[in-house]
Structures are given as structure tokens and as C-alpha cells.
Design a protein around this motif. Sequence first.
Motif, PDB file in Angstrom:
ATOM      1  N   TYR A  85       1.146  -1.322  -0.079  1.00  0.00           N
ATOM      2  CA  TYR A  85       0.025   0.351  -0.537  1.00  0.00           C
ATOM      3  C   TYR A  85       1.418   0.912  -0.231  1.00  0.00           C
ATOM      4  O   TYR A  85       0.220   1.968  -0.699  1.00  0.00           O
ATOM      5  N   HIS A  86       1.848   0.835   1.025  1.00  0.00           N
ATOM      6  CA  HIS A  86       2.906   2.596   0.845  1.00  0.00           C
ATOM      7  C   HIS A  86       3.969   2.407  -0.748  1.00  0.00           C
ATOM      8  O   HIS A  86       4.090   3.854  -0.736  1.00  0.00           O
ATOM      9  N   LEU A  87       4.271   1.499  -0.751  1.00  0.00           N
ATOM     10  CA  LEU A  87       5.086   1.760  -1.621  1.00  0.00           C
ATOM     11  C   LEU A  87       5.128   0.543  -3.378  1.00  0.00           C
ATOM     12  O   LEU A  87       5.283  -0.739  -3.352  1.00  0.00           O
ATOM     13  N   PRO A  88       3.815   1.374  -3.608  1.00  0.00           N
ATOM     14  CA  PRO A  88       3.343   0.619  -4.743  1.00  0.00           C
ATOM     15  C   PRO A  88       4.449   0.534  -5.740  1.00  0.00           C
ATOM     16  O   PRO A  88       4.538  -0.071  -7.247  1.00  0.00           O
ATOM     17  N   SER A  89       5.466   1.015  -5.785  1.00  0.00           N
ATOM     18  CA  SER A  89       6.240   1.080  -7.245  1.00  0.00           C
ATOM     19  C   SER A  89       7.243  -0.067  -6.535  1.00  0.00           C
ATOM     20  O   SER A  89       7.853   0.282  -7.974  1.00  0.00           O
ATOM     21  N   LEU A  90       7.246  -0.485  -5.866  1.00  0.00           N
ATOM     22  CA  LEU A  90       8.292  -1.861  -5.770  1.00  0.00           C
ATOM     23  C   LEU A  90       7.642  -3.032  -6.957  1.00  0.00           C
ATOM     24  O   LEU A  90       8.117  -3.387  -7.638  1.00  0.00           O
ATOM     25  N   GLY A  91       5.897  -2.558  -6.898  1.00  0.00           N
ATOM     26  CA  GLY A  91       5.482  -3.972  -7.705  1.00  0.00           C
ATOM     27  C   GLY A  91       5.309  -5.506  -7.558  1.00  0.00           C
ATOM     28  O   GLY A  91       5.955  -6.449  -8.514  1.00  0.00           O
ATOM     29  N   ARG A  92       5.257  -6.010  -6.645  1.00  0.00           N
ATOM     30  CA  ARG A  92       5.713  -7.238  -5.425  1.00  0.00           C
ATOM     31  C   ARG A  92       4.233  -7.330  -5.538  1.00  0.00           C
ATOM     32  O   ARG A  92       4.220  -8.732  -4.618  1.00  0.00           O
ATOM     33  N   GLU A  93       2.821  -7.233  -5.911  1.00  0.00           N
ATOM     34  CA  GLU A  93       2.643  -7.661  -5.449  1.00  0.00           C
ATOM     35  C   GLU A  93       0.764  -7.264  -7.102  1.00  0.00           C
ATOM     36  O   GLU A  93       1.445  -6.651  -8.137  1.00  0.00           O
ATOM     37  N   VAL A  94      -0.407  -7.328  -7.015  1.00  0.00           N
ATOM     38  CA  VAL A  94      -1.264  -8.102  -8.389  1.00  0.00           C
ATOM     39  C   VAL A  94      -2.344  -8.346  -7.621  1.00  0.00           C
ATOM     40  O   VAL A  94      -2.312  -8.434  -6.505  1.00  0.00           O
ATOM     41  N   VAL A  95      -3.470  -7.607  -8.057  1.00  0.00           N
ATOM     42  CA  VAL A  95      -4.688  -7.331  -7.096  1.00  0.00           C
ATOM     43  C   VAL A  95      -5.423  -9.018  -7.418  1.00  0.00           C
ATOM     44  O   VAL A  95      -5.694  -9.377  -7.973  1.00  0.00           O
TER      45      VAL A  95
END
Length: 563
Positions: free
Chosen positions: A298-308
Amino acid sequence: MEGGGDGQGGDGGGRRRKKSIRRRQPGKETSTTAPEIPPVVPMEEEFVGDEDEPVGPKKSELRSRLGWAVIRAIYDGLPNFQVRRLEGMGFGPFLRLEELAPDVALIQALKERWDPECHAFLFPWGHMVPTLEDVVQITGLRVDGQAVTGTTYTSYQKPVERLLGLVVRGERSSLVQRTVLQASLGVASARRQTGEGQAEYLDRMTKDARAAMAEEEGDAADRDLRRFLTLVIGKLILGTKGDPIGCRCLPLLEDLSSVGNYVWGAALLAHLFDSLGTSSREMGVAGFFPLLQVWAYYHLPSLGREVVRRRGAVPLLQHWRFCRDERTLRRQVTLIHDTLDTIPFRHVRWTPYVGEDDATQPWVERGRPYFDRDIWLHCFNTVVPLHHRLVVRTLGLHQVVVEFPTRQRSWERPGRSFRGIQQVTDWTVRVREQLDNWERRGKEVVSEATSDEDYFRAYARRYGAQVYKGTWLPLDPEERISSLEGILHSTIQQRDDLQAVVDQLRAELDRAQQMVGGASSSREDPGRSVLEGQLALKKDVDIVKLRRRKELSAIHTERRKLS
């Protein structure tokens, strides 16, 4: 919940030698270009590999011999009246959470950025701290009520025998065998059988648990519920890296009608902070690490480690799933560190929960009185501060300069070992001052700062060598380089903020000009002449233009500073 018996927790109690993750050394891979973006691949339920191969839940250092699948299966096997009791205690949303595969590289990279002195992460843009709002939004556990504290004992043998009908691991121990506790709830074996699918595996464990549970209220049902709560709290909320289950919480479970009064979410955060303070050479963290993982999403979305995974799901942990990364663990950690060093300020989300509907999360509304506070967090012998004053930007304010915390304490506590308590200790007496702080809801955090520049200057002087790639900078005994780095980052942030204001003003100007152009044909207000309407609109446009000139002048000033 997770299948195959692998899920959140520690290293499974194994004693194999762990390999540490080291950051880049000076002179190696020091390119200033943006780090490569990891390939995004939806996470599979299970995948395996060596320690230097793509990492997943099977071989991660965050693996536990008891996964979420076992706890979820037992929960599904409880009689309806037991489920209602858990709902009344506030555990319902937490127990309905779905599995989240561990992002081992992300957790390790964040741990290496943790400063145990101030209990906060150190990033180029300043301190960041998971807060009580993060806990309640992500996990659904309550953070309002009585602190999780009381007396710790040298032996829990008698209360375990009396309340759980089991035996502890040793005479002087606060641990009970996981397999024994699990078998007492009907799940004698959590291993998936050959050829057994995920659905069949969960269904089998649920049936076994249902057959072992008391079907009516009474002493037997109370014992079942205490066993289950001991499993949930000792393995998930306050989990250790080993396999046995901690039972320090057992005295609080004797009166089941009062269990819901305790702030298990705050205890979770205290336990996690304490675990992050261990050496960075030690892989993984104890406790409920998915909180840390989703906090970063949530706080560091630029890391790109997640997907919805599922939009609109609450608690918010259910919203995401981890993206599988095909690179080695060491490579992933290095790339995450590179990305953290180069994330633009405008990409950091300080207030990610704005717009969330509290009506679907009543536990959030109840916890709001604790969200914006400097406060002490309690979990028996673990008592740690939450320095919210270091992150007032999470409240939409500018960060004011504060005195940075140190390790100095007005009291001492036992070591980190959970395998034995040195002496009988009543923490309600030993840490009375900190407990009073919790009961008063701490101290409200405020800020009258108009910019972050002074904070960045002080931050750079204190942490510059640790944060601004200090290992590649020349010796700076007077800390001038660190100070300039802090001012530069502050100026960049202010420029981004001003650019956002200019964009907004330009949009307002365009709308005003369009209204001026069409005012001659407007007849919405027949009592007002066309000339009066044009004059009023022209006045509004002049005001907008004046504001725009002021903002542009400020931007030019900042650009001259940068050049």
C-alpha cells in the motif's frame, strides 16, 4: 488459507545454517540508472526450489510447520455457537483471511532498513513506521481496549494442564508442543496425502476437527475454544520462528468472556517490532509478517511486488497476492534495495486508506481514537514505543523536526528467548508508567510545519551515511554531503507538490476560460445580465491567474536552487 502445511511463521524450528543476504559492496553494480523491473507472474499455490533458486513458500525462511490451512480447517470445523463466540471476541475478520504467500525478498529487504533505536524504517524520504491504523485496516484485529499484559511465569505446566488438558514441553517452559495442541483439536496430521488435492486436503482436516469438537456449550467446549485460541495467538499473532506454541497468553484466556477486551492487534505490532530488531543476518521475522508485506504494497506501490486478488475485500490483506519472481533470492533483495533508493517522492503513498469505506469495517471506526498517537505497545515482556511523531505525513501533515529516539530506556526487560522466563514478573507493575500511557491513549501527534526541509536536514545529518548510499560517498566528517542530500530530497519533494498544485490550477483556469467564452449564450440565470456574468467570471479568472503566477514563481525559485 495456505496448503501443504506451509504458511506464515518462522523457520520451522530447523537448525540448518542460514545464509545471510548482503547488500552491494562499494564499487559493485553502482549504476545510477533505474533498477530493472521484476517480471510479474501470478503466484502459484506452491513451488519449490533451492535457496539460490526462485523462492516460494515451500523453501522460504518464513516457512512454518503449521500453515494457515490447518487453522482455517479447524475454524471451519467449529460448531456455530463457537464461531459466534469468536466473532464476539473480534477474531472473525482475522480468521476469515485467505492465504498470502510470503514475499521473502521483500521482508528481508525491509528488515535490513529497520532501525531498532527509533523502531522505524529508514528510507531516503524519511522515517516510515507501520501504525495501528495499518494493523486494523490490513488484519481486522482490534487495537482499542486493554493492553495484552499481565504476569509471566517460570513454568506454565499447571495452567496448561488445568485449562487445556495438555502438558508443556518442559518443566520450566512457556511452550507447548504444536503437534500435541493440533491433535487435541482433531487434526492429528497436517501432511497432505499422496494424490490429495487442495480442496480434498482442507475438507479432510475440517471433518477431523468437527468430529473432535464438543457440540454443546459447557466445560468441554470452553476447553476446545481455549485450545484453538492458543493455537491462533501463539502461532499466528504472536508466532515464534520455532515449531512449539507459546502459551504466555493462556492466563488471559481463562475468562473467555473477557478475551475480546484485549488489543490483540496492538500486541501483534509490538511483537513484530521486536522481531524486526534482531540482526539483519538472521533471515526472516517472527510474528505475523503478512502485515509488513501488505503494508509495503500500500505505501510503496512502485516496488511492483503485488497483484490485485479481489477488489473491495476487507480486511485489506485479502485485496492482494504476491507476484512470483523468477530471480534468485539474493538478486531480488539487491534489486529491491536499488528501487528503494530511487523511488520518486510522489510515488510514496503516505495516506493509502483515504476513501476506504468504514461502514464495511466497523473495527476501523472503533480504533480511530488510537491512530494518531505516540503510544507504548504491550505484549507481556515486550514493551516497545510507537513513534507516530516520526511519520506525521501519514496524517496528511508536513513532518516537523523532532528529537530522534535512542535505545535508552527507563527500565530493563529480559532477553528475547521465549523458551523460558527467568523469573515470575508482573508487567502491570514493572512497566506501570508505559501501561498508564496506553490507558491514556498516549499522546496526540500534531505538526505546525509548513515544509519538510528542516526535518530532512536533521534526518540527513543523523542517518545520511546509512540512507543516502553512504557506503559509496567519500569521507564527510562535517556531514555536509549528508545535509545537502537531505535538502536536495526535500526540494525535490516540494517541487513535486508544487507541480501538482500547478496542474490543478491549470485545470481550473481552463474551466474558467470555457465559462467566459460561453457566458454570452448562457440563460440559466435570467435575472442577471450577460455583462454582469462576464465581469464576475473575468474576476475569477484573474484570481486564478494570480495564484498561478505565484506558484510558478515558487517553482522557478526551487529550480534555481536545484541548479
